[in-house]
Design an enzyme around this catalytic site. Structure first.
Site, PDB file in Angstrom:
ATOM      1  N   THR A  87       0.873  -1.177   0.000  1.00 24.40           N
ATOM      2  CA  THR A  87       0.000   0.000   0.000  1.00 24.40           C
ATOM      3  C   THR A  87       0.905   1.220   0.000  1.00 24.40           C
ATOM      4  OG1 THR A  87      -1.650  -1.173   1.303  1.00 24.40           O
ATOM      5  CG2 THR A  87      -1.844   1.219   1.230  1.00 24.40           C
ATOM      6  N   LYS A 162      -7.855   1.372  -3.111  1.00 28.14           N
ATOM      7  CA  LYS A 162      -7.527   0.924  -1.748  1.00 28.14           C
ATOM      8  C   LYS A 162      -7.747   2.046  -0.728  1.00 28.14           C
ATOM      9  CE  LYS A 162      -5.115  -1.108   1.661  1.00 28.14           C
ATOM     10  NZ  LYS A 162      -5.210  -2.378   2.283  1.00 28.14           N
TER      11      LYS A 162
HETATM   12  P1  NAD Z   1       6.096  -5.662   7.211  1.00 29.62           P
HETATM   13  O1  NAD Z   1       6.785  -4.484   7.786  1.00 29.62           O
HETATM   14  O2  NAD Z   1       5.823  -6.855   8.071  1.00 29.62           O
HETATM   15  O3  NAD Z   1       6.891  -6.190   5.909  1.00 29.62           O
HETATM   16  C1  NAD Z   1       7.641  -5.377   5.040  1.00 29.62           C
HETATM   17  C2  NAD Z   1       8.948  -6.089   4.761  1.00 29.62           C
HETATM   18  O4  NAD Z   1       9.701  -5.322   3.816  1.00 29.62           O
HETATM   19  C3  NAD Z   1       9.817  -6.256   6.011  1.00 29.62           C
HETATM   20  O5  NAD Z   1      10.128  -7.622   6.220  1.00 29.62           O
HETATM   21  C4  NAD Z   1      11.068  -5.429   5.691  1.00 29.62           C
HETATM   22  O6  NAD Z   1      12.264  -5.975   6.230  1.00 29.62           O
HETATM   23  C5  NAD Z   1      11.062  -5.474   4.174  1.00 29.62           C
HETATM   24  N1  NAD Z   1      11.846  -4.393   3.587  1.00 29.62           N
HETATM   25  C6  NAD Z   1      11.923  -3.102   3.974  1.00 29.62           C
HETATM   26  N2  NAD Z   1      12.765  -2.431   3.178  1.00 29.62           N
HETATM   27  C7  NAD Z   1      13.253  -3.313   2.284  1.00 29.62           C
HETATM   28  C8  NAD Z   1      14.180  -3.211   1.211  1.00 29.62           C
HETATM   29  N3  NAD Z   1      14.767  -2.047   0.906  1.00 29.62           N
HETATM   30  N4  NAD Z   1      14.448  -4.321   0.505  1.00 29.62           N
HETATM   31  C9  NAD Z   1      13.873  -5.508   0.813  1.00 29.62           C
HETATM   32  N5  NAD Z   1      12.985  -5.672   1.829  1.00 29.62           N
HETATM   33  C10 NAD Z   1      12.683  -4.571   2.535  1.00 29.62           C
HETATM   34  O7  NAD Z   1       4.736  -5.102   6.582  1.00 29.62           O
HETATM   35  P2  NAD Z   1       3.462  -5.975   6.138  1.00 29.62           P
HETATM   36  O8  NAD Z   1       2.501  -6.031   7.264  1.00 29.62           O
HETATM   37  O9  NAD Z   1       3.922  -7.217   5.474  1.00 29.62           O
HETATM   38  O10 NAD Z   1       2.825  -4.981   5.057  1.00 29.62           O
HETATM   39  C11 NAD Z   1       3.393  -4.850   3.747  1.00 29.62           C
HETATM   40  C12 NAD Z   1       2.524  -3.903   2.952  1.00 29.62           C
HETATM   41  O11 NAD Z   1       1.187  -4.414   2.903  1.00 29.62           O
HETATM   42  C13 NAD Z   1       2.415  -2.496   3.551  1.00 29.62           C
HETATM   43  O12 NAD Z   1       2.453  -1.565   2.494  1.00 29.62           O
HETATM   44  C14 NAD Z   1       1.075  -2.511   4.271  1.00 29.62           C
HETATM   45  O13 NAD Z   1       0.493  -1.230   4.350  1.00 29.62           O
HETATM   46  C15 NAD Z   1       0.275  -3.438   3.363  1.00 29.62           C
HETATM   47  N6  NAD Z   1      -0.840  -4.127   4.036  1.00 29.62           N
HETATM   48  C16 NAD Z   1      -0.655  -4.720   5.256  1.00 29.62           C
HETATM   49  C17 NAD Z   1      -1.718  -5.374   5.859  1.00 29.62           C
HETATM   50  C18 NAD Z   1      -1.559  -6.061   7.201  1.00 29.62           C
HETATM   51  O14 NAD Z   1      -2.580  -6.445   7.796  1.00 29.62           O
HETATM   52  N7  NAD Z   1      -0.341  -6.256   7.688  1.00 29.62           N
HETATM   53  C19 NAD Z   1      -2.979  -5.407   5.234  1.00 29.62           C
HETATM   54  C20 NAD Z   1      -3.117  -4.823   3.973  1.00 29.62           C
HETATM   55  C21 NAD Z   1      -2.044  -4.179   3.387  1.00 29.62           C
END
Ligand code: NAD
Length: 289
Positions: A87, A162
């Site tokens: 997102t 979204k």
């Molecule tokens: P998260 O923080 O658990 O996962 C993100 C991952 O990206 C982390 O493991 C981090 O180490 C990695 N990362 C960061 N910078 C990086 C880089 N430069 N290179 C490689 N990896 C990198 O977040 P999430 O909960 O998995 O959410 C991911 C996306 O999905 C977000 O944009 C969030 O808004 C969206 N989202 C989350 C949910 C939810 O319920 N968690 C629901 C809908 C949408």
């Protein structure tokens, strides 16, 4: 098919695992070195995306997406399809789509709803922006990771859908919580309120399916001490993205602005990372002002 998967966090890890379980050769990279069952760990972004006809990103925000796009685009194969499921702000989504086009790649912005549970169960909904050709390539993968994918038009429109959806969700949750807190003070019991509202014109997903009052309606985070679920911090993130987009196109969103302010205060005051439905105990503890 080789799939390069960047970002193996709460959402990315189960999504990558489901793609691998369906028989794809998934090469995953995360800066923290997370290992995922069935997924080959790549040492660099380059190794993950090299010779992959599909590249998927699932990252925290637009700034990180732009940074990762700069790293991966020089190594991606011409004709590959870049699917961003994070997102992010609409402008970042459109910028990355432009960069991908210039490098001869197809791209889809495909943020999801359904949360961690949906990612694990493979029941996410994808809201997609990009060309028809790009969507057609990505669709079979959405069918593995989710149960519904809606093509919303050109690049960035998935992100637009979204934030519009989640702005409605945030506003509706606050309205539902306000009504329950008011009913409490009027001496109307919560079950009676639910029985009326859930079958009347005030019904909503937040009341009927995700009731913020414990012990009422189907099981929801309120029955689990408001453990997320959908964390209030993520709701705030989406409401702020909606505000950023609204400013950018000069759209009036008075309730969206107010919802963002309320969740900002909620997140600042509540140290725990609670579900967004914990707006109910938060409001119930306050008086009229
Ligand atoms: P998260 O923080 O658990 O996962 C993100 C991952 O990206 C982390 O493991 C981090 O180490 C990695 N990362 C960061 N910078 C990086 C880089 N430069 N290179 C490689 N990896 C990198 O977040 P999430 O909960 O998995 O959410 C991911 C996306 O999905 C977000 O944009 C969030 O808004 C969206 N989202 C989350 C949910 C939810 O319920 N968690 C629901 C809908 C949408």
């Amino acid at each position: 098919m080789k799939i390069g998967f960047i970002g193996l966090g709460n959402m990315g890890a189960p999504m990558a695992r489901n793609l691998a379980a369906a028989g794809h050769e998934v090469h995953g990279y995360d800066i923290t070195g997370i290992l995922v069952e069935g997924v080959t760990q790549a040492a660099t972004v380059e190794a993950a995306v090299k010779d992959a006809p599909i590249i998927i990103t699932m990252l925290p925000n637009g700034a990180i997406l732009r940074e990762v796009a700069d790293q991966l685009l020089p190594h991606a194969s011409k004709g590959a399809c870049l699917i961003d499921c994070s997102t992010v702000d609409v402008d970042s989504a459109r910028l990355v789509a432009d960069l991908a086009t210039k490098k001869g790649l197809l791209s889809v912005d495909a943020p999801v709803s359904g949360g961690i549970g949906g990612a694990e169960a493979g029941t996410l909904t994808f809201m997609c922006g990009g060309s028809k050709d790009a969507f057609a390539i990505a669709k079979p993968l959405f069918e593995i990771m989710g149960q519904k994918a809606v093509h919303c038009g050109e690049a960035g429109n998935g992100q637009a859908a979204k934030i519009c959806n989640n702005m409605i969700l945030g506003i509706t949750m606050i309205g539902t919580c306000e009504a329950i807190a008011l009913a409490d003070k009027l001496g109307l019991d919560r079950q009676s309120l639910f029985d009326v509202v859930s079958t009347s014109s005030g019904y909503s997903w937040t009341m009927n399916a995700y009731c913020p009052a414990p012990g009422i309606g189907p099981k929801s985070p309120s029955d689990n001490g408001y453990k997320p679920g959908f964390a209030a911090t993520l709701m705030l993130k989406d409401l702020l993205l909606a505000q950023q987009a609204a400013k950018g196109v000069d759209a009036a969103t008075p309730l969206g602005t107010h919802a963002a302010d309320l969740y900002q205060t909620f997140v600042t005051e509540d140290l725990d990372d609670l579900d967004f439905s914990a707006m109910l105990p938060y409001l119930a503890a306050k008086g009229h002002s």
